[in-house]
Scaffold this motif. Structure first.
Motif, short mmCIF file in Angstrom:
data_model
loop_
_atom_site.label_atom_id
_atom_site.label_comp_id
_atom_site.label_asym_id
_atom_site.label_seq_id
_atom_site.Cartn_x
_atom_site.Cartn_y
_atom_site.Cartn_z
N VAL A 1 1.14 -1.10 -0.39
CA VAL A 1 -0.14 -0.47 -0.38
C VAL A 1 1.04 1.31 -0.35
CG1 VAL A 1 -1.96 1.52 1.18
CG2 VAL A 1 -2.25 -1.18 1.92
N VAL A 2 0.72 1.93 -0.80
CA VAL A 2 1.64 3.08 -1.19
C VAL A 2 0.77 4.36 -1.17
CG1 VAL A 2 3.45 2.27 -2.40
CG2 VAL A 2 1.42 3.04 -3.92
N THR B 1 -5.05 -8.49 -0.99
CA THR B 1 -5.68 -7.68 0.22
C THR B 1 -5.16 -7.14 1.55
OG1 THR B 1 -7.74 -7.80 -0.26
CG2 THR B 1 -7.96 -7.00 2.11
N GLY B 2 -4.67 -5.42 1.48
CA GLY B 2 -3.70 -5.15 2.82
C GLY B 2 -4.68 -4.08 4.07
N ALA B 3 -4.25 -3.60 4.38
CA ALA B 3 -5.33 -2.94 5.25
C ALA B 3 -3.53 -1.67 5.88
CB ALA B 3 -5.72 -2.51 6.10
N TYR B 4 -4.78 -0.14 6.04
CA TYR B 4 -3.65 1.12 6.23
C TYR B 4 -4.76 1.99 6.98
CZ TYR B 4 -6.74 3.44 3.25
OH TYR B 4 -7.75 4.39 2.86
N SER B 5 -3.41 2.66 7.45
CA SER B 5 -3.79 3.92 8.18
C SER B 5 -2.89 5.24 8.19
CB SER B 5 -3.74 3.70 9.85
OG SER B 5 -4.81 2.57 10.86
N LEU B 6 -3.80 6.26 7.79
CA LEU B 6 -3.36 7.51 7.31
C LEU B 6 -3.88 9.17 7.95
CD1 LEU B 6 -2.65 8.36 4.22
CD2 LEU B 6 -5.62 8.87 3.96
N TRP C 1 -3.75 15.09 11.95
CA TRP C 1 -5.02 14.52 11.73
C TRP C 1 -4.87 13.31 11.29
CZ3 TRP C 1 -5.18 19.26 8.09
CH2 TRP C 1 -5.30 20.57 8.85
N ASN C 2 -5.73 12.26 11.74
CA ASN C 2 -5.63 11.13 11.67
C ASN C 2 -7.00 11.00 10.50
OD1 ASN C 2 -3.34 9.96 12.98
ND2 ASN C 2 -4.95 9.79 14.66
N LEU C 3 -6.86 10.50 9.48
CA LEU C 3 -7.76 10.46 8.84
C LEU C 3 -9.01 9.47 8.59
CD1 LEU C 3 -6.40 12.03 5.17
CD2 LEU C 3 -7.36 13.06 7.30
N LEU C 4 -8.59 8.13 8.44
CA LEU C 4 -9.40 7.28 8.56
C LEU C 4 -7.84 5.73 9.30
CD1 LEU C 4 -11.12 6.30 5.81
CD2 LEU C 4 -11.84 7.68 8.17
N ASN C 5 -8.04 4.98 10.09
CA ASN C 5 -7.47 4.19 10.61
C ASN C 5 -7.53 2.45 10.11
OD1 ASN C 5 -5.76 5.92 12.73
ND2 ASN C 5 -7.74 5.96 13.83
N ASN C 6 -6.66 1.20 9.48
CA ASN C 6 -6.94 0.78 9.84
C ASN C 6 -8.33 0.00 8.38
OD1 ASN C 6 -6.90 -2.91 10.29
ND2 ASN C 6 -8.22 -2.68 11.87
N VAL C 7 -7.94 0.91 7.62
CA VAL C 7 -9.06 0.73 6.43
C VAL C 7 -8.40 -0.54 5.31
CG1 VAL C 7 -9.62 2.31 3.95
CG2 VAL C 7 -8.64 3.29 6.30
N SER C 8 -9.31 -1.07 5.18
CA SER C 8 -8.96 -2.60 4.14
C SER C 8 -8.72 -2.09 3.19
CB SER C 8 -10.40 -3.28 4.18
OG SER C 8 -10.17 -4.62 4.20
N ILE C 9 -8.03 -2.61 1.52
CA ILE C 9 -8.03 -2.07 0.44
C ILE C 9 -7.57 -3.97 -0.16
CG2 ILE C 9 -6.24 -1.30 1.20
CD1 ILE C 9 -6.36 1.48 -1.33
N PRO C 10 -8.34 -3.78 -1.42
CA PRO C 10 -8.17 -4.46 -1.84
C PRO C 10 -7.02 -4.47 -2.85
CG PRO C 10 -10.97 -4.48 -2.22
CD PRO C 10 -9.98 -3.03 -1.60
N ASP D 1 0.49 4.38 7.19
CA ASP D 1 1.44 3.02 8.06
C ASP D 1 0.54 1.98 7.25
OD1 ASP D 1 1.50 0.73 9.45
OD2 ASP D 1 0.58 1.70 11.00
N GLY D 2 1.05 1.20 6.20
CA GLY D 2 0.77 0.32 5.01
C GLY D 2 0.37 -1.33 6.17
N ASP D 3 0.96 -1.04 7.36
CA ASP D 3 0.91 -2.58 7.84
C ASP D 3 -0.03 -2.73 9.20
OD1 ASP D 3 2.98 -1.83 8.94
OD2 ASP D 3 4.34 -3.09 8.23
N ASN D 4 -0.15 -1.65 9.96
CA ASN D 4 -0.49 -1.42 10.74
C ASN D 4 -0.13 -1.62 12.13
OD1 ASN D 4 -3.13 0.08 10.48
ND2 ASN D 4 -4.17 -1.54 9.08
N ASP D 5 1.49 -0.93 11.98
CA ASP D 5 2.43 -1.61 12.88
C ASP D 5 2.91 -0.07 13.50
OD1 ASP D 5 3.81 -0.28 10.88
OD2 ASP D 5 5.47 -1.96 10.34
N GLY D 6 2.40 1.22 13.80
CA GLY D 6 2.88 2.31 14.03
C GLY D 6 4.00 3.64 13.59
N PHE D 7 3.91 2.51 12.29
CA PHE D 7 5.31 3.24 11.50
C PHE D 7 4.87 3.33 10.28
CE2 PHE D 7 7.37 0.37 14.91
CZ PHE D 7 8.14 1.63 15.07
N PHE D 8 5.45 4.47 9.65
CA PHE D 8 5.24 4.94 8.25
C PHE D 8 5.76 4.99 7.55
CE2 PHE D 8 3.56 8.54 11.00
CZ PHE D 8 1.92 8.40 11.31
#
Length: 211
Positions: A54-55, A86-91, A126-135, A182-189
């Motif tokens: 996820v980029v 499918t992945g997940a991300y926070s933005l 600002w945190n826009l969305l967290n833990n968003v699933s993206i195919p 954060d492309g794998d929701n590990d707390g790092f960008f």
């Protein structure tokens, strides 16, 4: 050894990762746990391992001045999954404007399914969305609109000097802004992109010509 039907995990401390290069060939030996003389084997060649990637990319769209002399700056953020699973991300959106620019309000809209957007409180980040699933192969877009004032007068909150964007923009310049993913929701960008744009700065001089 493992009971019949138990899956074997590749990449554990005892079983190293396979190389998913389409070249390496692995022999897997299967032995009957009750009769070690009874065994079989299979060969496998792994062309790829399903994995998300996820980029993020950020683009400055426009700025305009409103009737109250404030400005609106519009940015677009695109999040894409260029992987094959499918992945997940926070933005997060992180403005870093010139210190003579003060943020009044902000909000965002998005194409994420079942989401529409929301007001953004404070001045960021600002945190826009967290833990968003993206195919795999999908793209999510966000429009971020920031309303702001610029004040170069003496006794304003900044240094009274407008700093324009340069070739390598950084915080404190014009309308500098970052998108952090954060492309794998590990707390790092893992993916960061920046956008910076200038705004017209006008000095008004009033002169008395006649009494």
């Amino acid at each position: 050894s493992a009971p019949y039907g138990t899956p074997l995990l590749v990449g554990s401390p005892t079983i190293p990762d396979f190389k998913a290069d389409g070249i390496s060939i692995y022999k897997i030996v299967i032995r009957d746990i009750d009769n070690h003389a009874c065994q079989d084997s299979v060969f496998t060649q792994i062309s790829f391992c399903p994995t998300p990637k996820v980029v993020v990319s950020k683009t400055f769209i426009s700025t305009n001045i409103l009737s109250d002399a404030s400005h609106n700056a519009v940015y677009r953020i695109d999040v894409e999954n260029i992987g094959n699973e499918t992945g997940a991300y926070s933005l997060m959106d992180d403005p870093g404007f010139d210190d003579d620019i003060s943020i009044k309000t902000a909000y965002y809209t998005t194409t994420v399914p079942f989401k529409t957007g929301a007001a953004l409180l404070g001045t960021g980040p600002w945190n826009l969305l967290n833990n968003v699933s993206i195919p795999a192969g999908a793209k999510h877009s966000y429009n971020v609109v920031i309303n702001f004032n610029i004040n170069l007068n003496a006794h304003s909150s900044g240094d009274n000097q407008y700093t324009a964007c340069n070739i390598s923009p950084s915080r404190g310049q014009a309308l500098f802004n970052r998108a952090l993913l954060d492309g794998d929701n590990d707390g790092f960008f893992e993916s960061i992109d920046t956008a910076c744009a200038d705004i017209p700065v006008l000095d008004v001089v009033k002169e008395l010509l006649e009494v």
